[in-house]
Scaffold this active site. Sequence first.
Site, mmCIF file in Angstrom:
data_model
loop_
_atom_site.group_PDB
_atom_site.id
_atom_site.type_symbol
_atom_site.label_atom_id
_atom_site.label_comp_id
_atom_site.label_asym_id
_atom_site.label_seq_id
_atom_site.Cartn_x
_atom_site.Cartn_y
_atom_site.Cartn_z
ATOM 1 N N SER A 124 0.826 -1.207 0.000
ATOM 2 C CA SER A 124 0.000 0.000 0.000
ATOM 3 C C SER A 124 0.857 1.252 0.000
ATOM 4 C CB SER A 124 -0.893 0.009 1.247
ATOM 5 O OG SER A 124 -1.529 1.242 1.429
ATOM 6 N N TYR A 149 -2.863 -0.152 10.468
ATOM 7 C CA TYR A 149 -2.969 -0.776 9.145
ATOM 8 C C TYR A 149 -1.725 -0.490 8.318
ATOM 9 C CZ TYR A 149 -3.978 -1.090 4.195
ATOM 10 O OH TYR A 149 -3.881 -1.348 2.849
ATOM 11 N N LYS A 153 1.590 -3.048 6.793
ATOM 12 C CA LYS A 153 2.143 -3.115 5.442
ATOM 13 C C LYS A 153 3.653 -2.868 5.473
ATOM 14 C CE LYS A 153 -1.648 -4.078 3.268
ATOM 15 N NZ LYS A 153 -1.861 -5.449 2.740
#
Length: 340
Positions: A124, A149, A153
């Site tokens: 991402s 989040y 990643k």
Amino acid sequence: MAKILVTGGTGFIGSHTAVELFNAGYEVILLDDFSNSSSKILTQLETITGQAPEFVELDLCDEKAVFEFVAQHPEITGVIHFAAFKAVGESVQQPLKYYRNNFYSLINLINAFKSKVNLVFSSSCTVYGQPDSLPVTEDAAVKKAESPYGNTKQIAEEILIDTCKVTPELKVTSLRYFNPVGAHSSALIGELPIGVPQNLVPFITQSAIGKRGPITVFGNDYNTPDGSAVRDYIHVVDLAKAHVAAIKRMESAVAESNYEVFNLGTGKGSSVLQIIQAFEESTGEKLNYAIGPRREGDVEQVYGDVTKSAEGLGWKAELDVNEMMRSAWNWEKYLKDNPF
């Protein structure tokens, strides 16, 4: 052709990637636990492709189950790993949920395949945080994540980099994508968030069709042309095609190393207010929206330099923001008449 495993295969990006893999002639096996998707997607995929996808329901955090699955499918040569929780706001509120799911699933996969596989990792643009300069390139500094989040990643990429250093037979491509939106042209698959959407476009379509109330624009005091946050929105079909290109690149053994990373986006930023305007213009629907405070975990603006993906993958985004909005709206209208 090779058989490719798509984890999170009934999810938003996974289902579209399955279609493009079928179109490219690959055999495909889908894996999901339906924690953020519907089993009805399997029927939709069969309608689109004309063939029933092979499917296994499995929780990738279950180490024993993952090892048993991989042992039963020695024919798999490539993995596209989508299975992860992805909502920025929810990750801020429930960080352990995100750390457990997003790390265990990845580690279990690598261990089970004994590293002899071509792996495309769903990364991402959140790894860049708020970049120092735009458009952001793959060489930009990876900054402290703005959310759990985003941190999953970043750390997942570190896990893969460290593993590739000591495991030359493992080939990994990390695709750092920006904001996937839109739906398949058939309107049979699209984004299907469970509960209140955490992302802008599905909230827009649900608001427009009367399923949700007014849209909240989180902040209008950013240092952007209209004050709202800017993102690089990419059509999910374009995104899906890039995953096929990444598999083909690893199969052809032209990669410069056994770990590579590519940005996937359009290379242009659109603000929240511009997306709202594009939806209204491309669909003829008026939206009810209001300005609210900034949302914790959001960055001001980010859009990518996609030169490397054009050169290395032979890929570029082709569908514009109006097509993104039209296709998302067609999917929402389909759902109204055919609820999942």
